[in-house]
Design a protein around this motif. Structure first.
Motif, PDB file in Angstrom:
ATOM      1  N   ASP A 183     -38.048 107.143  21.065  1.00 49.46           N
ATOM      2  CA  ASP A 183     -37.482 107.316  19.725  1.00 49.46           C
ATOM      3  C   ASP A 183     -38.153 106.401  18.701  1.00 49.46           C
ATOM      4  O   ASP A 183     -38.454 106.821  17.583  1.00 49.46           O
ATOM      5  CB  ASP A 183     -35.973 107.082  19.746  1.00 49.46           C
ATOM      6  CG  ASP A 183     -35.232 108.166  20.507  1.00 49.46           C
ATOM      7  OD1 ASP A 183     -35.785 109.271  20.691  1.00 49.46           O
ATOM      8  OD2 ASP A 183     -34.081 107.907  20.934  1.00 49.46           O
ATOM      9  N   LYS A 184     -38.409 105.170  19.085  1.00 48.46           N
ATOM     10  CA  LYS A 184     -39.048 104.224  18.168  1.00 48.46           C
ATOM     11  C   LYS A 184     -40.490 104.637  17.883  1.00 48.46           C
ATOM     12  O   LYS A 184     -40.942 104.606  16.739  1.00 48.46           O
ATOM     13  CB  LYS A 184     -39.009 102.816  18.749  1.00 48.46           C
ATOM     14  CG  LYS A 184     -39.549 101.770  17.832  1.00 48.46           C
ATOM     15  CD  LYS A 184     -39.359 100.377  18.375  1.00 48.46           C
ATOM     16  CE  LYS A 184     -39.882  99.369  17.365  1.00 48.46           C
ATOM     17  NZ  LYS A 184     -39.642  98.016  17.741  1.00 48.46           N
ATOM     18  N   ILE A 185     -41.216 105.037  18.921  1.00 52.30           N
ATOM     19  CA  ILE A 185     -42.604 105.468  18.756  1.00 52.30           C
ATOM     20  C   ILE A 185     -42.671 106.725  17.895  1.00 52.30           C
ATOM     21  O   ILE A 185     -43.481 106.817  16.968  1.00 52.30           O
ATOM     22  CB  ILE A 185     -43.267 105.695  20.135  1.00 52.30           C
ATOM     23  CG1 ILE A 185     -43.391 104.358  20.876  1.00 52.30           C
ATOM     24  CG2 ILE A 185     -44.622 106.380  19.996  1.00 52.30           C
ATOM     25  CD1 ILE A 185     -43.752 104.482  22.341  1.00 52.30           C
ATOM     26  N   GLU A 186     -41.811 107.680  18.176  1.00 49.91           N
ATOM     27  CA  GLU A 186     -41.786 108.924  17.392  1.00 49.91           C
ATOM     28  C   GLU A 186     -41.456 108.630  15.930  1.00 49.91           C
ATOM     29  O   GLU A 186     -42.073 109.183  15.018  1.00 49.91           O
ATOM     30  CB  GLU A 186     -40.781 109.901  17.985  1.00 49.91           C
ATOM     31  CG  GLU A 186     -40.790 111.257  17.331  1.00 49.91           C
ATOM     32  CD  GLU A 186     -39.951 112.283  18.077  1.00 49.91           C
ATOM     33  OE1 GLU A 186     -40.006 113.454  17.692  1.00 49.91           O
ATOM     34  OE2 GLU A 186     -39.252 111.914  19.047  1.00 49.91           O
ATOM     35  N   GLY A 187     -40.504 107.752  15.702  1.00 54.20           N
ATOM     36  CA  GLY A 187     -40.133 107.383  14.330  1.00 54.20           C
ATOM     37  C   GLY A 187     -41.288 106.757  13.573  1.00 54.20           C
ATOM     38  O   GLY A 187     -41.508 107.037  12.392  1.00 54.20           O
ATOM     39  N   GLU A 188     -42.055 105.922  14.250  1.00 53.61           N
ATOM     40  CA  GLU A 188     -43.209 105.276  13.621  1.00 53.61           C
ATOM     41  C   GLU A 188     -44.291 106.304  13.290  1.00 53.61           C
ATOM     42  O   GLU A 188     -44.890 106.260  12.211  1.00 53.61           O
ATOM     43  CB  GLU A 188     -43.762 104.192  14.552  1.00 53.61           C
ATOM     44  CG  GLU A 188     -44.788 103.308  13.918  1.00 53.61           C
ATOM     45  CD  GLU A 188     -44.237 102.360  12.864  1.00 53.61           C
ATOM     46  OE1 GLU A 188     -45.039 101.884  12.043  1.00 53.61           O
ATOM     47  OE2 GLU A 188     -43.023 102.104  12.830  1.00 53.61           O
ATOM     48  N   PHE A 222     -39.249 103.858  24.992  1.00 53.99           N
ATOM     49  CA  PHE A 222     -39.348 103.596  23.557  1.00 53.99           C
ATOM     50  C   PHE A 222     -39.704 104.842  22.762  1.00 53.99           C
ATOM     51  O   PHE A 222     -40.175 104.758  21.632  1.00 53.99           O
ATOM     52  CB  PHE A 222     -40.397 102.505  23.303  1.00 53.99           C
ATOM     53  CG  PHE A 222     -40.105 101.218  24.009  1.00 53.99           C
ATOM     54  CD1 PHE A 222     -39.168 100.333  23.498  1.00 53.99           C
ATOM     55  CD2 PHE A 222     -40.743 100.907  25.198  1.00 53.99           C
ATOM     56  CE1 PHE A 222     -38.890  99.145  24.153  1.00 53.99           C
ATOM     57  CE2 PHE A 222     -40.481  99.719  25.864  1.00 53.99           C
ATOM     58  CZ  PHE A 222     -39.539  98.836  25.339  1.00 53.99           C
ATOM     59  N   LYS A 230     -43.081 108.349  10.299  1.00 54.72           N
ATOM     60  CA  LYS A 230     -43.171 107.547   9.079  1.00 54.72           C
ATOM     61  C   LYS A 230     -44.610 107.476   8.571  1.00 54.72           C
ATOM     62  O   LYS A 230     -44.859 107.680   7.374  1.00 54.72           O
ATOM     63  CB  LYS A 230     -42.621 106.137   9.349  1.00 54.72           C
ATOM     64  CG  LYS A 230     -42.629 105.223   8.143  1.00 54.72           C
ATOM     65  CD  LYS A 230     -42.019 103.877   8.474  1.00 54.72           C
ATOM     66  CE  LYS A 230     -43.093 103.020   9.116  1.00 54.72           C
ATOM     67  NZ  LYS A 230     -42.681 101.619   9.298  1.00 54.72           N
TER      68      LYS A 230
END
Length: 110
Positions: free
Chosen positions: A80-85, A78, A88
């Motif tokens: 990419d999702k963790i980095e994106g969060e 996960f 943000k």
């Protein structure tokens, strides 16, 4: 093991950047169940964070926030999702502080 590295330049100075980092640490504890420790220094601060499958540090300087995190095998999927969060959240906190820093600079010039 997946690694995350994020850098954000700013012009807040250490005191205001410290507030941003402290707020980020509070969010990480509440939202992601992280255990965070905050160490203040003379020229830089360090937020260490950890939970099962994740560990890392957020370095706070007068002109930069630099985050390094290591994700365990399961959370690596996960990344990419963790980095994106994280991006943000950091960007939102920096955006909240930026107008205040600009207003203070204008007042000093006057």
């Amino acid at each position: 093991m997946a690694n995350i590295h994020i850098e954000r330049k700013h012009s807040l100075g250490l005191l205001e950047a410290r507030k941003v980092a402290f707020k980020w640490a509070e969010m990480a504890e509440e939202k992601f169940d992280m255990a965070c420790t905050y160490e203040e220094g003379d020229s830089a601060d360090l937020v260490s964070f950890t939970r099962s499958g994740v560990s890392g540090e957020l370095k706070v300087t007068p002109d930069m926030l630099e985050l390094d995190a290591q994700l365990g095998f399961l959370l690596g999927a996960f990344k990419d999702k963790i980095e994106g969060e994280i991006v943000k959240n950091l960007d939102a906190l920096l955006a909240q502080k930026a107008p205040a820093a600009k207003k203070a600079a204008v007042k000093k010039k006057a």
